[in-house]
Design an enzyme around this catalytic site. Structure first.
Site, PDB file in Angstrom:
ATOM      1  N   CYS A  74       0.809  -1.219   0.000  1.00  0.00           N
ATOM      2  CA  CYS A  74       0.000   0.000   0.000  1.00  0.00           C
ATOM      3  C   CYS A  74       0.843   1.270   0.000  1.00  0.00           C
ATOM      4  CB  CYS A  74      -0.921   0.034   1.225  1.00  0.00           C
ATOM      5  SG  CYS A  74      -2.283  -1.153   1.192  1.00  0.00           S
ATOM      6  N   HIS A  75       1.954   1.243   0.740  1.00  0.00           N
ATOM      7  CA  HIS A  75       2.683   2.475   1.032  1.00  0.00           C
ATOM      8  C   HIS A  75       4.057   2.573   0.380  1.00  0.00           C
ATOM      9  CE1 HIS A  75      -0.432   3.346   3.960  1.00  0.00           C
ATOM     10  NE2 HIS A  75      -0.205   2.205   4.571  1.00  0.00           N
ATOM     11  N   CYS A 172       3.906  14.910  37.161  1.00  0.00           N
ATOM     12  CA  CYS A 172       4.894  14.947  36.077  1.00  0.00           C
ATOM     13  C   CYS A 172       5.517  16.342  35.967  1.00  0.00           C
ATOM     14  CB  CYS A 172       4.251  14.591  34.742  1.00  0.00           C
ATOM     15  SG  CYS A 172       3.274  13.078  34.693  1.00  0.00           S
ATOM     16  N   CYS A 175       8.590  17.507  38.115  1.00  0.00           N
ATOM     17  CA  CYS A 175       9.932  17.139  37.643  1.00  0.00           C
ATOM     18  C   CYS A 175      10.272  17.836  36.332  1.00  0.00           C
ATOM     19  CB  CYS A 175      10.018  15.619  37.444  1.00  0.00           C
ATOM     20  SG  CYS A 175      10.298  14.680  38.956  1.00  0.00           S
ATOM     21  N   HIS A 176       9.395  17.691  35.343  1.00  0.00           N
ATOM     22  CA  HIS A 176       9.780  17.987  33.963  1.00  0.00           C
ATOM     23  C   HIS A 176       9.512  19.426  33.528  1.00  0.00           C
ATOM     24  CE1 HIS A 176      10.713  13.806  33.541  1.00  0.00           C
ATOM     25  NE2 HIS A 176       9.489  13.465  33.888  1.00  0.00           N
ATOM     26  N   CYS A 217       7.463   5.711  35.092  1.00  0.00           N
ATOM     27  CA  CYS A 217       7.400   6.889  35.964  1.00  0.00           C
ATOM     28  C   CYS A 217       6.273   6.749  36.984  1.00  0.00           C
ATOM     29  CB  CYS A 217       7.178   8.149  35.132  1.00  0.00           C
ATOM     30  SG  CYS A 217       8.670   8.791  34.342  1.00  0.00           S
TER      31      CYS A 217
END
Length: 256
Positions: A74-75, A172, A175-176, A217
């Site tokens: 297909c691709h 989350c 920390c980030h 995490c």
């Protein structure tokens, strides 16, 4: 000191201060790694994720299912038609109206177009195919847009990102967003942008998906992880990709 103890102390000592990272300050985890690991990612002969990439190319060309059809049928043989696809996932499925990540799109094609069994999350085959498709977008900017269809799911993912989780009661974002660049149990805290998945982690000694990392995490803060492919993790993935919008794709990446 264990990573969990360090996370507990971080949560207790450091309140949420900084808020969302401005676009001009966003950096990939690649920029926070040492020279040796950056060299490993950049060198196709040294990057261990390339073993999965080679396998993914073979799977791309392999006929499977009741119709004995390959992805290449297909691709195209090279996968070049997939250029930019990973940079736009998770994408809204027009039938369900919900976001579908790259792994789910691959399995959707398998079950509906090839009439083959879906591949399990974290299976070597699905990781390899995902890495092959994602690699076609390497160097392209992440192109997630917040529109009327995607915005509710982006906001649902943001809510999870900001929610304190687990017995350690940490989000989350603490920390980030607020403490990136500091050290936790001896490791540099990254900004948490999903620019390189699936990626090879030295900690895992193998390739893994973003959902594996997110579940890790959650387990680390003593929360019950969401299931692989769950709506909650896909929403969180969509938010993280939107949060990293315009950053360059680097899959398959290497991380500590």
């Amino acid at each position: 000191m264990s990573a969990r103890c360090a996370a507990f102390l971080l949560a207790a000592a450091l309140p949420v201060l900084a808020g969302e990272i401005p676009p001009e300050q966003r950096v990939s985890g690649y920029a926070q790694m040492g020279r040796e690991l950056r060299a490993m990612q950049d060198d196709a002969a040294a990057n261990p994720a390339m073993l999965w990439l080679v396998e993914g190319e073979a799977l791309w060309k392999a006929a499977v299912g009741e119709d004995s059809r390959s992805c290449a049928d297909c691709h195209g043989e090279t996968g070049a038609a997939m250029k930019g696809v990973a940079a736009r996932h998770p994408a809204i499925d027009p039938e369900s109206g919900r976001p579908r990540n790259l792994e789910q799109s691959i399995n959707f094609c398998r079950t509906t177009r090839q009439r083959a069994a879906p591949l399990d999350y974290e299976s070597r085959e699905l990781l390899a195919l995902t890495a092959f498709v994602a690699a076609q977008s390497r160097g392209m900017p992440i192109g997630i847009e917040a529109d009327d269809r995607s915005r509710p799911f982006i906001e649902a993912g943001r809510e999870i990102f900001l929610r304190r989780l687990g017995q350690i009661n940490i989000a989350c974002a603490q920390c980030h967003d607020d403490n990136w660049g500091r050290r936790l149990a001896g490791s540099v805290i990254p900004q948490g942008h999903p620019t390189g998945y699936p990626l090879y982690r030295l900690e895992w000694q193998g390739l893994g998906s973003l959902h594996r990392r997110l579940r890790g995490c959650m387990a680390g803060v003593r929360a019950q992880p969401f299931d692989h492919g769950s709506p909650e993790l896909v929403n969180l993935e969509l938010f993280l990709m939107w949060r990293a919008r315009a950053m360059e794709m680097e899959a398959p990446a290497v991380r500590p």
